[in-house]
Design a protein around this motif. Sequence first.
Motif, PDB file in Angstrom:
ATOM      1  N   ASP A  28       0.853  -1.184   0.000  1.00 33.46           N
ATOM      2  CA  ASP A  28       0.000   0.000   0.000  1.00 33.46           C
ATOM      3  C   ASP A  28       0.891   1.236   0.000  1.00 33.46           C
ATOM      4  O   ASP A  28       1.699   1.428   0.907  1.00 33.46           O
ATOM      5  N   ALA A  70      -6.228   4.587   7.416  1.00 36.04           N
ATOM      6  CA  ALA A  70      -7.069   3.667   6.645  1.00 36.04           C
ATOM      7  C   ALA A  70      -6.252   2.486   6.133  1.00 36.04           C
ATOM      8  O   ALA A  70      -6.723   1.334   6.151  1.00 36.04           O
ATOM      9  N   ALA A  71      -5.029   2.748   5.682  1.00 31.66           N
ATOM     10  CA  ALA A  71      -4.181   1.663   5.177  1.00 31.66           C
ATOM     11  C   ALA A  71      -3.796   0.700   6.296  1.00 31.66           C
ATOM     12  O   ALA A  71      -3.788  -0.525   6.091  1.00 31.66           O
ATOM     13  N   GLU A  73      -5.510   0.153   8.983  1.00 34.02           N
ATOM     14  CA  GLU A  73      -6.736  -0.559   9.358  1.00 34.02           C
ATOM     15  C   GLU A  73      -7.021  -1.694   8.379  1.00 34.02           C
ATOM     16  O   GLU A  73      -7.421  -2.787   8.786  1.00 34.02           O
ATOM     17  N   SER A  74      -6.780  -1.455   7.103  1.00 31.85           N
ATOM     18  CA  SER A  74      -7.047  -2.514   6.115  1.00 31.85           C
ATOM     19  C   SER A  74      -5.992  -3.626   6.183  1.00 31.85           C
ATOM     20  O   SER A  74      -6.269  -4.761   5.827  1.00 31.85           O
TER      21      SER A  74
END
Length: 158
Positions: A28, A70-71, A73-74
């Motif tokens: 990511d 967000a990254a 968390e994913s």
Amino acid sequence: MADPARARKLAKRISQIVASAIEHEVKDTRLDYVTITDTKVTGDLHDATVYYTVLGEKLDVPPDFAGAAAALESARGMLRTKVGQGTGVRYTPTLTFVADTIPEESKRIEDLLAKAREADAEVARRSAGAQHAGEPDPYKAPRETEDEDELAEEESRG
């Protein structure tokens, strides 16, 4: 409740595993400028809080905290799997990612110290040629011994 030394060792190992996985295995691009700063593990070794900072791509570009959060968390499940494989503990701790505010706080403190230094320099500049108000020696000088002898004579007469 686990030994605090064991919890510290596990926290350090989790930091290493997560940092390595972010750098080499997670694909990511939002995590390119993420740095793991610290990890805290609860006493029962079931929960780990991973602290991270995000740097900007350039000095004049603000960091993307929302994208990094967000990254992370994913990628949480994959990172937890890596932690489980790398630590060998019976129960793999759950991972919680928290943005580290220490860099911002240290910047704020540095700014406050700079303001204090400027204020001190201003006071020093203003007081360079200043003189004390009033007498140069504001304290009363002790009486001379002759005056004490005269007072003693007057009291004995009076």
